[in-house]
Design an enzyme around this catalytic site. Sequence first.
Site, short mmCIF file in Angstrom:
data_model
loop_
_atom_site.label_atom_id
_atom_site.label_comp_id
_atom_site.label_asym_id
_atom_site.label_seq_id
_atom_site.Cartn_x
_atom_site.Cartn_y
_atom_site.Cartn_z
N ALA A 22 0.94 -1.21 -0.16
CA ALA A 22 0.06 0.28 0.14
C ALA A 22 0.94 1.22 0.09
CB ALA A 22 -0.95 0.05 1.23
N ALA A 23 0.58 2.32 -0.63
CA ALA A 23 1.28 3.49 -0.78
C ALA A 23 0.31 4.66 -0.40
CB ALA A 23 1.67 3.65 -2.29
N ALA A 24 0.52 5.39 0.82
CA ALA A 24 -0.31 6.56 1.29
C ALA A 24 0.31 7.91 0.96
CB ALA A 24 -0.66 6.34 2.78
N SER A 25 -0.27 8.95 1.28
CA SER A 25 0.04 10.38 1.23
C SER A 25 1.40 10.30 1.87
CB SER A 25 -0.80 11.32 2.04
OG SER A 25 -1.03 10.98 3.34
N LEU A 26 1.95 10.00 2.91
CA LEU A 26 3.01 10.35 3.53
C LEU A 26 4.01 9.11 3.52
CD1 LEU A 26 1.64 12.06 6.52
CD2 LEU A 26 2.23 13.17 4.53
N GLN A 77 4.71 4.38 2.74
CA GLN A 77 4.21 3.27 2.07
C GLN A 77 4.59 2.20 2.73
OE1 GLN A 77 6.19 3.80 -1.76
NE2 GLN A 77 7.74 2.33 -1.36
N VAL A 78 3.66 1.07 2.66
CA VAL A 78 3.85 -0.14 3.64
C VAL A 78 4.27 -1.47 2.84
CG1 VAL A 78 2.38 -1.53 5.23
CG2 VAL A 78 1.99 0.85 4.91
N LYS A 80 6.18 0.33 7.89
CA LYS A 80 5.87 1.48 7.34
C LYS A 80 7.08 2.47 6.96
CE LYS A 80 2.37 5.31 8.14
NZ LYS A 80 1.55 5.72 9.30
N ASP A 93 -7.82 10.99 11.90
CA ASP A 93 -7.78 10.84 10.51
C ASP A 93 -8.29 9.40 10.20
OD1 ASP A 93 -7.29 11.27 7.90
OD2 ASP A 93 -5.23 10.55 7.86
#
Length: 574
Positions: A139-143, A145-146, A160, A295
Amino acid sequence: MGQYQPTQLKLYNPDAIARYYSYRPWLAWGRLLRIISSFAVFIISLKWDEWQDKVEQNKGKRAIQLRELLTRLGPTFIKVGQALSTRPDLIRKDFLEELIKLQDQLPPFDNAIAYKIIETELDRPINESFSELSPHPVAAASLGQVYRGRLITGEEVAVKVQRPNLRPTLTRDLYLLRWGASWVAPWLPLNLGHDLTLIVDEFGTKLFEEIDYINEGRNAEKFASNFRNDPQVKVPGIYWRYTNTHVLTLEWINGFKLTDTKSIREAGLDPEAIIQIGVTSGLQQLLEHGFFHADPHPGNLFAVPDGRMAYIDFGMMDQLEENTKETLVDALVHLVNKDYTDLAEDFVKLGFLTPDTNICPIVPALEAVLGNAIGKNVKDFNFKTITDEFSELMYEYPFRVPAKFALIIRSLVTQEGIALSLNPDFKIVEVGYPYIARRLLTGESPELRRRLLNVLFKDGKFQWQRLENLIAIARSDNNFDVLPTAQMGFQYLMSEEGKFLRRQLVLALTEDDRLHTEDVQRLWNLVKDDLKPDRLLNAAIGILTNLSREGAAAILPKATFLVPFTGNQSAIKN
């Protein structure tokens, strides 16, 4: 000037950031022009579709264009898109489906860079920490990636890794947002504009906390401690030996995103039950613990196969003071009971109105607007109707949004948005208010007992209708049992702390003629299935024996109201 380098700032400091860019205006101007031009192209595209009558034909294309635009602009704007992705009531469905991808389907950064960050932060080669590590992020998020991996000790983990050069990007965007807020505020018709820069500062503070993974780990452990006795909430454990400022290693969670209704049902889980866990745990965070997840978008909430709901990503959290928690309970109760004068005073205490505000003209306005939003049935209440109706007041009266409440409102509307995506007919009060009623009736703390007194007494009169409403609402949850609550109430009455309530009850019993009317009969019908007559009588006698002689003398002549329900007049006389 070196002390103002964005890469050196550990905590958000708007003054230091402003000084840094005042010496380098070209950096800020270039970014500003890029933001303006990007949105200008998007808006022109939407208008062009209208002029060419191709809105329906191109709506999918425009949704993708918006997602890609926010992605190109980076973390700050991705965060905005994430917030919008949880509001099906505000965003078109085609846009919503694309914005949801911003939660965990963002483009990852280079895998070699991520591995290098892990080795640098942990100060050891990858194979000395992990026996397995996925070759690509899951998974890749805004801040960040995992990666999914396994420690050399055998535990399955999520690793992370923070995006490189993140801090300079955030400081520049926050500087521009703050600058824009200061220019836009005077032009806004709403009093919200008064605090726009404070809201940006609050957002900036939380973003800087969010990119410190050591801080996130501490937050996760504090959150887990708060819910340690709750069998319905799951929080992943932190592996501190494999954690540093830019790398966080935590327990792997197997589950389904809350928006994946199909998978949830196929796993034999009830989405409605998951909604209830989410709303109740959200209220617990605000009203009990005071430490809340700011969040809670669907990428951070999972339905676990064993029926629990799991929280992840504890970077953006906030803490409420005790008096704020108590006032929030007051405000919710006053809103549902339609006590608009008390509600206006709550707004003053919470900072939505200044202490010198004359609330007299505001009270009827609150009644007109909020009374209409709530409607005749409390179950019709939701945050969308309240925010829509409340916005009218912002034009005419000196309401403002305190910086602290920007995150609270975001958290609440996000959770409601998730629930709406699972159930379009969801009403937050159907779950939320029974929880509040149970808390008031059980009175675990002196503060809650005082709040219950404030609810049940108005102008020195005992409000039987309110007690009836509280019990009826609390019983809408099958887990609520009236008898233990009544026993706790009796114990409280007999305690030193209950002296005031005993005195008030004496006055109510001796002066309030309604005690002989249909109200008591309705109240008895409400609780008779839980309170057997003999047990009720014994409890009542116990209270009477602990009252002062004067109080008992005043009550006993009136106590005959129990006879029709117990059929035992001699016991009362004795």
